[in-house]
Design a protein around this motif. Structure first.
Motif, PDB file in Angstrom:
ATOM      1  N   TRP A  22      93.919  20.992  26.817  1.00 34.74           N
ATOM      2  CA  TRP A  22      94.689  21.704  27.846  1.00 34.74           C
ATOM      3  C   TRP A  22      93.813  22.689  28.589  1.00 34.74           C
ATOM      4  O   TRP A  22      94.179  23.174  29.656  1.00 34.74           O
ATOM      5  N   ARG A 172      94.580  18.643  22.689  1.00 38.08           N
ATOM      6  CA  ARG A 172      96.018  18.469  22.953  1.00 38.08           C
ATOM      7  C   ARG A 172      96.725  17.751  21.804  1.00 38.08           C
ATOM      8  O   ARG A 172      97.825  17.223  21.993  1.00 38.08           O
ATOM      9  N   ARG A 246     101.068  23.631  21.599  1.00 38.55           N
ATOM     10  CA  ARG A 246     101.568  22.622  22.534  1.00 38.55           C
ATOM     11  C   ARG A 246     102.723  23.177  23.361  1.00 38.55           C
ATOM     12  O   ARG A 246     102.773  22.995  24.580  1.00 38.55           O
ATOM     13  N   GLU A 250     101.863  23.767  27.311  1.00 38.60           N
ATOM     14  CA  GLU A 250     102.431  22.705  28.134  1.00 38.60           C
ATOM     15  C   GLU A 250     103.817  23.055  28.675  1.00 38.60           C
ATOM     16  O   GLU A 250     104.081  22.892  29.866  1.00 38.60           O
ATOM     17  N   GLU A 256      99.293  20.850  31.244  1.00 37.57           N
ATOM     18  CA  GLU A 256      99.560  19.604  30.526  1.00 37.57           C
ATOM     19  C   GLU A 256      98.304  18.891  30.073  1.00 37.57           C
ATOM     20  O   GLU A 256      98.372  17.968  29.269  1.00 37.57           O
ATOM     21  N   SER A 286     105.396  14.768  29.107  1.00 34.97           N
ATOM     22  CA  SER A 286     104.029  15.102  29.493  1.00 34.97           C
ATOM     23  C   SER A 286     103.385  13.962  30.256  1.00 34.97           C
ATOM     24  O   SER A 286     102.730  14.166  31.272  1.00 34.97           O
TER      25      SER A 286
END
Length: 300
Positions: A22, A172, A246, A250, A256, A286
């Motif tokens: 990310w 990620r 996460r 995100e 993302e 995502s």
């Protein structure tokens, strides 16, 4: 229990979470992982060489301490870190260069084992660090008398957890499947067997808390049970940290991921059982949001 022996049949890592971050680009992630792997391997081989050239007293041959190191959980998990970052850097580079990770082409059992490999290198280092500084270091007379002793122990009992923390925070990756808790315990049980095989074949206990002659009745069993419980606690803490990272990056920050230039994740309506909890639509959201911003052709 049957699920523990299944490798899964859902789409594998559709948005390349194992190879993307990310925060940094795939090439930067590759470089950092490669550097960590190089440092870990350099540490391992330097320690082995130093022990062979500085054997100390009461050893049968020069490299006896180096040979014995393969019986210690610290060294085995450090080898695991070195190899994980090597393999992960290769997968990250192939994704950055060709938009398809080498991992994507592997058989499903190897993909599932890579996911478990990730769980081991993000959990065991914290256990090693806690046990060493909490149980073993306290029995020493003081700080290490040599620079080599201080550096090698910091590298293997402190920096190992920093490397694990990097894999928790920067990539990620999704929270590991809960079934991995079972296999983490299995690996610890196998190591316990190795420790007593070492005693039978080489005549020494790898760790003093496993020696019944030095512990009160039942205390060895208490240590073993306590370590088993500790790894479950560590797993849940790591699981929570990955989930929080996460969610924060995100869902809240809208970061993302940084993907390979010209590539995009494979859109799918399924969620890999090895990457997310059943019913969690985060992977689909995502992937869909990213696809809206990339119009490049789907790669094969």
């Amino acid at each position: 229990m049957a699920k523990a022996f299944k490798f899964g049949d859902d789409p594998w890592d559709p948005s390349h979470r194992f190879e993307t971050s990310w925060l940094v680009s795939p090439y930067v992630l590759f470089a950092v992982r490669a550097i960590i792997s190089l440092y870990a391997f350099t540490t391992i081989f330097f320690v082995l060489g130093w022990q062979c050239t500085h054997p100390g007293k009461n050893v049968a041959y020069a490299c006896e301490n180096s040979a014995s190191s393969f019986s210690f959980f610290t060294h085995l998990t450090y080898w695991g870190l070195a190899f994980y970052f090597l393999v992960a850097s290769v997968h990250t580079f192939t994704y950055a260069r060709w938009h398809v990770a080498l991992l994507d082409k592997w058989p499903r059992p190897l993909q599932a084992l890579h996911a478990f490999f990730y769980s081991t290198i993000t959990c065991y280092p914290f256990l090693v660090t806690a046990v060493y500084w909490g149980l073993i270091y306290g029995a020493l007379p003081g700080w290490f008398p040599t620079a080599f002793g201080a550096w090698s122990n910091i590298a293997m009992h402190a920096m190992n957890s920093l490397f694990a923390l990097f894999e928790i925070v920067i990539p990620r990756t999704n929270p590991s499947p809960l079934v991995h808790m079972f296999w983490l315990i299995v690996v610890l049980a196998l190591y316990l067997a190795l420790a007593y095989v070492t005693k039978a074949t080489k005549g020494f206990y790898t760790y003093a808390f496993l020696d019944p002659s030095l512990q009160k009745n039942g205390l060895v069993a208490a240590y073993v049970f306590g370590i088993a419980v500790a790894i479950l606690i560590v797993f849940m803490l790591v699981w929570g940290l990955v989930w929080t990272r996460r969610w924060l990056t995100e869902s809240k920050m809208g970061m993302e991921g940084k993907f390979a230039k010209g590539g995009r994740p494979m859109a799918t309506s399924h969620v890999s059982a090895w990457q997310d909890d059943r019913g969690d639509q985060h992977e689909m959201v995502s992937t869909t949001n990213f696809a809206k911003h990339r119009n490049s052709a789907r790669f094969s």
